[in-house]
Design a protein around this motif. Structure first.
Motif, PDB file in Angstrom:
ATOM      1  N   SER A   1      -1.000   8.818  -1.138  1.00  0.00           N
ATOM      2  CA  SER A   1      -1.287   9.162   0.253  1.00  0.00           C
ATOM      3  C   SER A   1      -1.738  10.615   0.312  1.00  0.00           C
ATOM      4  N   VAL A   2      -2.684  10.897   1.182  1.00  0.00           N
ATOM      5  CA  VAL A   2      -3.242  12.247   1.334  1.00  0.00           C
ATOM      6  C   VAL A   2      -3.058  12.681   2.782  1.00  0.00           C
TER       7      VAL A   2
ATOM      8  N   ARG B   1       0.813  -1.219   0.000  1.00  0.00           N
ATOM      9  CA  ARG B   1       0.000   0.000   0.000  1.00  0.00           C
ATOM     10  C   ARG B   1       0.844   1.264   0.000  1.00  0.00           C
ATOM     11  N   SER B   2       2.097   1.146   0.430  1.00  0.00           N
ATOM     12  CA  SER B   2       2.965   2.324   0.414  1.00  0.00           C
ATOM     13  C   SER B   2       3.342   2.736  -0.998  1.00  0.00           C
ATOM     14  N   THR B   3       3.080   1.887  -1.993  1.00  0.00           N
ATOM     15  CA  THR B   3       3.357   2.250  -3.391  1.00  0.00           C
ATOM     16  C   THR B   3       2.230   3.084  -3.977  1.00  0.00           C
TER      17      THR B   3
ATOM     18  N   VAL C   1       2.913  15.135  -7.023  1.00  0.00           N
ATOM     19  CA  VAL C   1       2.334  15.839  -5.879  1.00  0.00           C
ATOM     20  C   VAL C   1       1.220  16.766  -6.353  1.00  0.00           C
ATOM     21  N   ALA C   2       0.278  16.996  -5.446  1.00  0.00           N
ATOM     22  CA  ALA C   2      -0.791  17.974  -5.660  1.00  0.00           C
ATOM     23  C   ALA C   2      -1.227  18.473  -4.299  1.00  0.00           C
ATOM     24  N   GLY C   3      -1.571  19.765  -4.228  1.00  0.00           N
ATOM     25  CA  GLY C   3      -1.951  20.305  -2.934  1.00  0.00           C
ATOM     26  C   GLY C   3      -2.842  21.518  -3.055  1.00  0.00           C
ATOM     27  N   LYS C   4      -3.532  21.791  -1.980  1.00  0.00           N
ATOM     28  CA  LYS C   4      -4.394  22.970  -1.908  1.00  0.00           C
ATOM     29  C   LYS C   4      -4.316  23.518  -0.494  1.00  0.00           C
ATOM     30  N   SER C   5      -4.307  24.881  -0.376  1.00  0.00           N
ATOM     31  CA  SER C   5      -4.248  25.500   0.947  1.00  0.00           C
ATOM     32  C   SER C   5      -5.135  26.731   0.975  1.00  0.00           C
ATOM     33  N   ILE C   6      -5.754  26.951   2.141  1.00  0.00           N
ATOM     34  CA  ILE C   6      -6.613  28.130   2.332  1.00  0.00           C
ATOM     35  C   ILE C   6      -6.302  28.743   3.686  1.00  0.00           C
ATOM     36  N   THR C   7      -6.501  30.064   3.783  1.00  0.00           N
ATOM     37  CA  THR C   7      -6.278  30.783   5.039  1.00  0.00           C
ATOM     38  C   THR C   7      -7.393  31.799   5.212  1.00  0.00           C
TER      39      THR C   7
ATOM     40  N   THR D   1       0.386  12.806  -2.463  1.00  0.00           N
ATOM     41  CA  THR D   1       1.708  12.369  -2.909  1.00  0.00           C
ATOM     42  C   THR D   1       1.603  10.974  -3.498  1.00  0.00           C
ATOM     43  N   VAL D   2       2.165  10.796  -4.695  1.00  0.00           N
ATOM     44  CA  VAL D   2       2.193   9.485  -5.353  1.00  0.00           C
ATOM     45  C   VAL D   2       3.634   9.159  -5.709  1.00  0.00           C
ATOM     46  N   PRO D   3       4.222   8.100  -5.116  1.00  0.00           N
ATOM     47  CA  PRO D   3       5.601   7.757  -5.480  1.00  0.00           C
ATOM     48  C   PRO D   3       5.670   7.214  -6.907  1.00  0.00           C
ATOM     49  N   LEU D   4       6.453   7.880  -7.747  1.00  0.00           N
ATOM     50  CA  LEU D   4       6.604   7.443  -9.129  1.00  0.00           C
ATOM     51  C   LEU D   4       7.864   6.602  -9.333  1.00  0.00           C
TER      52      LEU D   4
END
Length: 453
Positions: free
Chosen positions: A77-78, A72-74, A288-294, A108-111
């Protein structure tokens, strides 16, 4: 009625019948009644109650989940990070803000990991297979020890019967001598001599009875029963020539012994770990992909709102020799497991050869002992007749009786040893334990789910 048995693990594996998981008292009636058990029932009870099998099964489950975690580590992960602060100072006093909240989500997805995850997964797979072999080896050991304890009980009971026959024969002889002494036909010395012999026979019987009690306690302990259980062995020994020759037995043992296969799997697992350690020389690539809000309130974005997606690459150019040291450690592990595998291979060959030679020796002894019993019976009959007719002395009768008792004991021992060494040989060869349909279906279902995952 007694049923003859040939103590062979191949037959035992196929002949085992399930034993219900019910309390001891309900299964066998009152505690003061003897427990009648066949060899197959004894083995099944041992396999169902021995804690070593439970421990080995737990080890197998741990190896299974370790492999699952590596697999599953392959995958992706969020992570979610959240912050909540009370703020102050001149910059914030005029704005009127007293709190700020920030939330970010990252995928994150290990390629490419330089072969680390792939080789670790392979190593864990070998570790699971090794745990399977350890479990099977434990089951084979428990089965053999139960069969060994059962055979020892049968043997001790046989020796007790022989000792009882010696006492009965001596008692009958003493009665005859007493009658002759009363009539003045024999001397007092004959009576005293027979009394001494009978006392010796009785001592042998007492020792044989004690050995039976110890054998019963040993077998009861192997089967998970109270050690004071009175066990009656239903089966008795039989003899059947063993068809396989020594080279065939050794070849089968080297190919099928579970501890030998486990040692080979340990080497393969160590080699995979060595390849995983070499990944430290290579770069790593992740998607990788990400989103942030403040915002001033939780989960609001009036102050900032952003997202990003792409690829990250990292390469540890210099780690002060840490990766090289780990690779050398892994190589040493491979050499260690390989040496252990070579040692186990030699042990398998030695155990197989030793058991085969001992079995064949016992087989020869059976034939010789059977002939000796017939000769001793005839000799005892002749000595009795000669003594009753007054042409021979009592010492000849006593000697003939002792030789007959010894011949019977030798035959029983040879038959016991043949059956025991035959079971020992098949244990050394790694004859598998045939499991029940329910247990086999459960294992297949688990394996199917793991493959699907």
């Amino acid at each position: 009625m007694k049923k003859t048995i040939l103590l062979t693990l191949t037959a035992l594996s196929c002949a085992m019948t399930p034993v219900s998981a019910v309390p001891y008292g309900e299964m066998y009636g009152e505690n003061n009644e003897p427990v009648q058990l066949t060899l197959a029932q004894s083995i099944e009870m041992a396999l169902a109650t021995d804690e070593r099998i439970e421990a080995a099964q737990a080890g197998r489950d741990a190896a299974k989940w370790s492999l699952s975690a590596t697999r599953r580590s392959t995958g992706p992960s969020v992570t979610w990070n959240s912050q909540a602060y009370r703020i102050g100072g001149e910059n914030y006093r005029l704005s009127g803000y007293r709190s700020t909240f920030a939330n970010s989500w990252n995928l994150t997805v290990p390629l490419y990991t330089g072969g680390q995850l792939e080789n670790q997964q392979e190593a864990k797979g070998y570790a699971l297979n090794r745990a399977d072999m350890t479990l099977e080896n434990t089951r084979q050991t428990v089965r053999f020890q139960a069969a060994e304890a059962y055979a020892n009980l049968v043997h001790r009971v046989n020796l007790e019967r022989i000792a009882q026959k010696a006492v009965d024969m001596g008692g009958a002889q003493l009665k005859l001598i007493n009658d002759q002494y009363t009539e003045g036909a024999v001397a007092k010395a004959d009576v005293l001599l027979m009394q001494v012999r009978l006392a010796n026979y009785q001592q042998n019987l007492n020792s044989a009875q004690a050995a039976v009690e110890v054998a019963e306690s040993t077998l009861a302990s192997k089967l998970g029963l109270p050690q004071n259980t009175d066990i009656e062995a239903v089966d008795v020994f039989s003899y059947e020539p063993y068809e396989k020759d020594l080279p065939a037995c050794e070849a089968y043992a080297l190919a099928h012994r579970p501890d030998g296969k486990a040692a080979e799997l340990a080497v393969k697992s160590a080699e995979a770990e060595k390849d995983a350690a070499k990944s430290g020389y290579r770069p790593r690539v992740n998607g990788v992909a990400g989103k942030s809000i403040t915002g001033t309130k939780a989960f609001q974005n009036e102050r900032s709102d952003s997202w990003e997606a792409g690829i990250t690459l990292s390469w540890n150019i210099f780690d002060n020799g840490v990766t090289a040291a780990k690779v050398q450690q892994a190589k040493a592990d491979v050499n260690q497991y390989q040496a252990e595998a070579n040692r186990i291979k030699k042990t398998i060959q030695l155990e197989t050869r030793s058991a085969y030679i001992q079995m064949k020796t016992a087989e020869d002894n059976i034939k010789a002992a059977a002939a000796a019993v017939k000769q001793a019976e005839e000799s005892y009959t002749i000595a009795q007749v000669r003594y009753e007719e007054g042409v021979d002395i009592l010492l000849s009768v006593a000697d003939a009786q002792e030789k007959l008792t010894q011949a019977r004991s030798n035959y029983s021992t040879a038959l016991y040893q043949y059956n025991l060494y035959r079971a020992t040989l098949e244990k050394a060869m790694g004859i598998p334990v045939i499991r029940s349909d329910k247990e086999r279906n459960r294992t297949e279902d688990i394996q199917a789910k793991e493959e699907h995952t």
